[in-house]
Design a protein around this motif. Structure first.
Motif, short mmCIF file in Angstrom:
data_model
loop_
_atom_site.label_atom_id
_atom_site.label_comp_id
_atom_site.label_asym_id
_atom_site.label_seq_id
_atom_site.Cartn_x
_atom_site.Cartn_y
_atom_site.Cartn_z
N GLN A 189 -0.47 11.37 -2.17
CA GLN A 189 -0.49 10.08 -2.26
C GLN A 189 1.19 9.73 -2.62
O GLN A 189 1.73 10.23 -3.48
CB GLN A 189 -1.16 9.12 -3.28
N VAL A 190 1.95 9.04 -1.86
CA VAL A 190 3.49 8.60 -1.79
C VAL A 190 3.56 7.28 -2.31
O VAL A 190 3.01 6.42 -1.38
CB VAL A 190 4.07 9.16 -0.62
N ALA A 191 4.25 6.96 -3.17
CA ALA A 191 4.59 5.55 -3.66
C ALA A 191 5.47 4.84 -2.55
O ALA A 191 6.13 5.38 -1.88
CB ALA A 191 5.25 5.61 -5.15
N ASN A 192 4.97 3.54 -2.21
CA ASN A 192 5.87 2.83 -1.43
C ASN A 192 6.95 2.13 -2.10
O ASN A 192 6.63 1.42 -3.20
CB ASN A 192 4.64 1.48 -0.98
N MET A 210 8.90 7.93 3.00
CA MET A 210 7.76 8.42 2.37
C MET A 210 7.28 9.63 2.95
O MET A 210 6.69 10.54 2.37
CB MET A 210 6.71 7.30 2.54
N LYS A 256 0.88 -1.21 0.03
CA LYS A 256 0.04 -0.10 0.03
C LYS A 256 0.63 1.32 -0.04
O LYS A 256 2.07 1.44 0.52
CB LYS A 256 -1.01 0.15 1.36
N ASP A 257 0.52 2.48 -0.65
CA ASP A 257 1.13 3.58 -0.77
C ASP A 257 0.62 4.33 0.63
O ASP A 257 -0.19 4.05 0.93
CB ASP A 257 0.59 4.66 -1.91
#
Length: 224
Positions: free
Chosen positions: A178-181, A212, A157-158
Motif C-alpha cells: 500500500q502506497v500513500a496518496n 506512487m 484513496k491510496d
C-alpha cells in the motif's frame, strides 16, 4: 421572500458562482487531456510481468461527470451547501500509467531480481476520480451576501497492489503493498478559468500516479 422561491434562487446563485459548466463539457475536456483515448501500454513492457485490475469500470468513457449537492442547510436567512462536480475516470488510465511507470522505473533492477520468474500484479485500489468542489455560505438580510471556497478535490484513496511471484519450481510468494496518496486539495485561483484548473489538476494526478508507482517499485524490490 416566499419559501417556494428559494429553489429557483439557489439554482440561479449556483449557476452564477460556478459558471454553469455542463458535465458534457467537462467530460469532453478531460478526454482531450488524454488525447481522446486511454493511455497506451508501452510495447517494450516486460513480458514476464502481468498487471491485472480489480477496479470497477463504468463504461468506456474517459470520464463520467455527475453533480452532487451535500450538507445543504436552507434556513430562513442563512444557507450553506457543498456542491461537487465529480469526475469518475476510466480505471484503465491509472492501471496503464502504473504499468508503464513500473517498467520505466524498475525495468533492469526488477528483471535482475526476478531472474526469469513470473510476477503477477493486481491493482486492488487506486485514485480514479476527482471533483471540482464549491463550499458556499449565503446570508439573506436586506440584501444577499455570499462567500465561497472553490478547489479541485482529489480521490484520497491510496494505491494498493497485491503481487504473486511464481518460481521455476511452481512455488509461490505473495504479498500486498500500500502506497500513500500524496495528492491534496488544489485551490482554484481568483479569476482562474475552469479549463486551466482542470488541466493543472490532471497533470498533478498523472504525476501522482507515477510517484506512487515508483514508491511501489522500491518496496516491491525489498520484498521479492
Amino acid at each position: 421572500m416566499k419559501l417556494h422561491f428559494y429553489p429557483l434562487l439557489f439554482a440561479a446563485i449556483s449557476c452564477v458562482l460556478t459558471g454553469c459548466i455542463s458535465t458534457q463539457k467537462i467530460d469532453a475536456f478531460v478526454a482531450e487531456q488524454y488525447g481522446n483515448q486511454l493511455p497506451r501500454l508501452n510495447k517494450k513492457n516486460a513480458t514476464n510481468i502481468t498487471v491485472n485490475s480489480q477496479l470497477a469500470k463504468n463504461g468506456d468513457a474517459i470520464s463520467v461527470t455527475t453533480n452532487k449537492t451535500s450538507n445543504f442547510l436552507p434556513l430562513l436567512v442563512y444557507w450553506h451547501y457543498d456542491y461537487r462536480r465529480i469526475s469518475q475516470l476510466h480505471p484503465d488510465i491509472a492501471v496503464h500509467q502504473f504499468t508503464n511507470a513500473l517498467n520505466n522505473a524498475a525495468s533492469k533492477p526488477l528483471q535482475q531480481k526476478l531472474e526469469g520468474k513470473k510476477l503477477e500484479l493486481t491493482v486492488e485500489q487506486a485514485p480514479v476520480s476527482f471533483a471540482q468542489t464549491e463550499k458556499t455560505n449565503i446570508i439573506f438580510v436586506l440584501y444577499l451576501i455570499s462567500w465561497s471556497k472553490f478547489y479541485m478535490e482529489p480521490d484520497f484513496k491510496d494505491l494498493v497492489v497485491s503481487y504473486q511471484l511464481t518460481n521455476a519450481d511452481g512455488s509461490l510468494k505473495t504479498g500486498k503493498i500500500q502506497v500513500a496518496n500524496p495528492m491534496r486539495n488544489q485551490k482554484i485561483r481568483l479569476f482562474q478559468k475552469w479549463k486551466s484548473a482542470y488541466s493543472e489538476f490532471i497533470t498533478e494526478y498523472n504525476l501522482a500516479i507515477t510517484a506512487m508507482t515508483k514508491s511501489f517499485a522500491t518496496e516491491l524490490m525489498k520484498q521479492l
